[in-house]
Write a protein that holds these residues in place. Sequence first.
Motif, PDB file in Angstrom:
ATOM      1  N   PHE A   1       0.840  -1.200   0.000  1.00 57.37           N
ATOM      2  CA  PHE A   1       0.000   0.000   0.000  1.00 57.37           C
ATOM      3  C   PHE A   1       0.876   1.252   0.000  1.00 57.37           C
TER       4      PHE A   1
ATOM      5  N   TRP B   1     -10.594   7.150   5.110  1.00 54.05           N
ATOM      6  CA  TRP B   1     -11.933   7.710   5.034  1.00 54.05           C
ATOM      7  C   TRP B   1     -12.824   6.820   5.876  1.00 54.05           C
TER       8      TRP B   1
ATOM      9  N   TYR C   1      -7.974  -1.942   9.036  1.00 51.62           N
ATOM     10  CA  TYR C   1      -9.348  -2.330   8.728  1.00 51.62           C
ATOM     11  C   TYR C   1     -10.115  -2.651   9.995  1.00 51.62           C
TER      12      TYR C   1
ATOM     13  N   ASN D   1     -16.677   1.549   9.103  1.00 53.26           N
ATOM     14  CA  ASN D   1     -16.282   1.243   7.742  1.00 53.26           C
ATOM     15  C   ASN D   1     -15.194   2.195   7.297  1.00 53.26           C
ATOM     16  N   VAL D   2     -14.031   1.659   7.079  1.00 56.32           N
ATOM     17  CA  VAL D   2     -12.913   2.533   6.727  1.00 56.32           C
ATOM     18  C   VAL D   2     -12.346   2.155   5.376  1.00 56.32           C
ATOM     19  N   LEU D   3     -11.793   3.157   4.696  1.00 59.56           N
ATOM     20  CA  LEU D   3     -11.096   2.921   3.442  1.00 59.56           C
ATOM     21  C   LEU D   3      -9.787   3.689   3.494  1.00 59.56           C
ATOM     22  N   PRO D   4      -8.667   2.991   3.640  1.00 54.47           N
ATOM     23  CA  PRO D   4      -7.384   3.701   3.653  1.00 54.47           C
ATOM     24  C   PRO D   4      -7.011   4.165   2.251  1.00 54.47           C
TER      25      PRO D   4
ATOM     26  N   LYS E   1      -8.036   6.086  -5.210  1.00 55.00           N
ATOM     27  CA  LYS E   1      -8.517   5.235  -4.134  1.00 55.00           C
ATOM     28  C   LYS E   1      -9.655   5.880  -3.365  1.00 55.00           C
ATOM     29  N   THR E   2      -9.754   7.218  -3.454  1.00 54.97           N
ATOM     30  CA  THR E   2     -10.762   7.924  -2.661  1.00 54.97           C
ATOM     31  C   THR E   2     -12.157   7.523  -3.112  1.00 54.97           C
ATOM     32  N   PRO E   3     -13.065   7.234  -2.178  1.00 54.38           N
ATOM     33  CA  PRO E   3     -14.425   6.894  -2.612  1.00 54.38           C
ATOM     34  C   PRO E   3     -15.162   8.119  -3.108  1.00 54.38           C
TER      35      PRO E   3
ATOM     36  N   GLN F   1     -16.109   3.447 -10.165  1.00 62.31           N
ATOM     37  CA  GLN F   1     -17.110   4.452  -9.810  1.00 62.31           C
ATOM     38  C   GLN F   1     -17.807   4.937 -11.057  1.00 62.31           C
TER      39      GLN F   1
ATOM     40  N   HIS G   1     -16.162  -0.463  -4.158  1.00 65.07           N
ATOM     41  CA  HIS G   1     -14.971   0.369  -4.363  1.00 65.07           C
ATOM     42  C   HIS G   1     -13.862  -0.062  -3.397  1.00 65.07           C
TER      43      HIS G   1
ATOM     44  N   VAL H   1     -10.220  -1.516  -4.449  1.00 65.97           N
ATOM     45  CA  VAL H   1      -9.015  -0.760  -4.124  1.00 65.97           C
ATOM     46  C   VAL H   1      -8.081  -1.560  -3.213  1.00 65.97           C
TER      47      VAL H   1
END
Lengths: 316, 365
Positions: free
Chosen positions: A124, A177, A208, A260-263, A302-304, B64, B82, B86
């Motif tokens: 990552f 996020w 996570y 719920n996280v998204l690095p 990567k950002t949602p 997306q 998503h 990712v």
Amino acid sequence: MITRRLARPASAFASSTWTCPSCTRASIISQTRLPQQQRRAHHVPPLTFDETFRQDGIPGLLSDQGFRIAWTDYQALLVQKLNELTAGEPTENAQTKDLALQFARNPMAASLFNHASMAHNNHFFFSTLSTAPMKLDKLPTLEQSLCTTFGSIGTLQMTMLDTAASMFGPGFVWLIWARNLDNSSVGGGSKLRGSWRILTTYLAGTPYAEAGYRQQGIDANNQNAKSYDEYMRATPPVGAFGAYSKSGQEQAKLPPGGTNVLPVLCVNTWEHVWLRDYGINGKRTFLKDWWDAIDWAAVEQKTPREASQPVQFHRA
Amino acid sequence: MIIRSLILRHGRLALPRYTPGRTLRRCYASQIEETYTNPDQDQQYVAGAEDATKSQVMTAISTQNSIASDDQVARDWEFFHHQKAVTGKIGSEVETHYRPHELLSNPPSPRDITLELLMASQSHIGHSTSLWHPANAKYIFGVRGEQDPIHIISLDVTAAHLRRACKVVSGVTERGGLVLFVGSREGQARAVVNAASMAQGCHLFTKWIPGTITNGQQILGKCKKKVVNHRDEEVKGFEDQLIQKAAVKPDLVVCLNPLENYVLLHECALNNIPTIGIVDTDVNPTWVTYPIPANDDSLRCVQVIAGVLGRAGQEGQALRREGALVGDYPPRQDHGLEPPNEVEKDGSKQDEAERGRTLLTAGDA
């Protein structure tokens, strides 16, 4: 005694009808085959700019030898350990993230968790570096979204780098996020879907939430029983209006306090990454150089979508 | 006893050309991948190759596409996928490996028939030597086992016969023929339905009712019939003619377990309908027109064969559709239907006018 599954010496070649309970038949078979004959499930993943990095290093961050230590050799070591630990098991074809989530609560599989999580985190880190990094001011939606949470990009930079510098010992610092789990639409219309957060994971901790037991977000040596309890019971500050909504809890199957996280970004503060190029007291310099070397285009990918949507305010 | 020496071939592929791989484009596992994507194309990264880095850069994660509405469920769904895209594959590159569901969701193509694929699907394993049918001796490679010997089916023979069957299926579908896929054993239902949907044919996964073809007038007398044109659009106006018409017989029947469906195969033979069937070592190969010597007891083998034949049918259908768009379709058709005449329509209009006039004049004294 916790037996560790490492490659055993040639004494394992002796055939015997009895195998001890901790050694499965499958793992004995994998050890009796020659390394060339063994089918390895895991390989070092290719980076986008692998070739250039190997020749010239990462521009502005690492030299070619530094890159070789931090990525080429270290990731190969992690992958080799992963192959040894999962050979012949039903999980031999699982991805590193799935391994980390599955074995987070299993102390007998601590080694497997560590190597899987470390491989994931290391890849990552290198996935957000490139030969021609894009600056953040070229990505206005992402910049605005970050400013909504942090106030300014300078604050974000300062917080992240100071957190990383003050961590005693190796680990990672993440920009994640975190979604708003409270699904009730109080006030009508759309409101903030979540917020950005900075997370620390010591050693090979995972960001996570599904494996929240092994986040390793604090140095347990600095804590007393009360503060440690507080950390374990901590709820995220944003969006926690009372109890979590039922649908959010059900769908996520998260440990208590998880979200719920998204690095999207991380920095690897393990010494072997920066020691060769920056010296023993060069951690701060390394972090400053890393900030300038971030490829924000990769972060934006990567950002949602919900993070980059501007917040809409409705008249009551 | 048939003995052949096993010669190790050098220089063959370490991996079969078809390997159950991952595709980035599929959203639902229940949908069949419409255009077959080669799973190996992601793995052509060779350290130092110039185009390899380019191909890595090009494969951007484009998840997306949909615009999330105000619906919370839709937003959660988008976020979940998503996040999976990712973060799911980061860490190490896992070699492509066999995943059973992919034989149904992304079946192999006829060009991916390799001996490695057939062997991995256990298609070479026959029955006990005491149970064999001597008529398929030429398909058998040899015997394996000392205590309970079984026959081993020749993989190259299987591959050749399977390729021929694929040609037959694609040829039939290219000319607008109807293919019926039959597989009545447990677990074959999904493979049969998938193959039939790809070839736009019919499927049957329960017992074949004896007489469905020979006594079709009785058994299929009440089934729905429709008329379609060369572009597969339904054409109205033939309803009264279709009442008298018998149900359409299939132009080709693919049977995945001939041992249990000998009645079906006999009926097809009586009606000159060609049949394709998986012929194990204990099955009579003369029951079918185009035998495929393979293991009918292994579900993996059956799914591979059904998938490959379904893909062949799909290719034939695609060719037929292309030709129909251009105007190239077979002109002569022996369906015995007449174009619906327009006199009746005018007649009904006249009747209405007549009735109106009679109603008006009825009021007069």
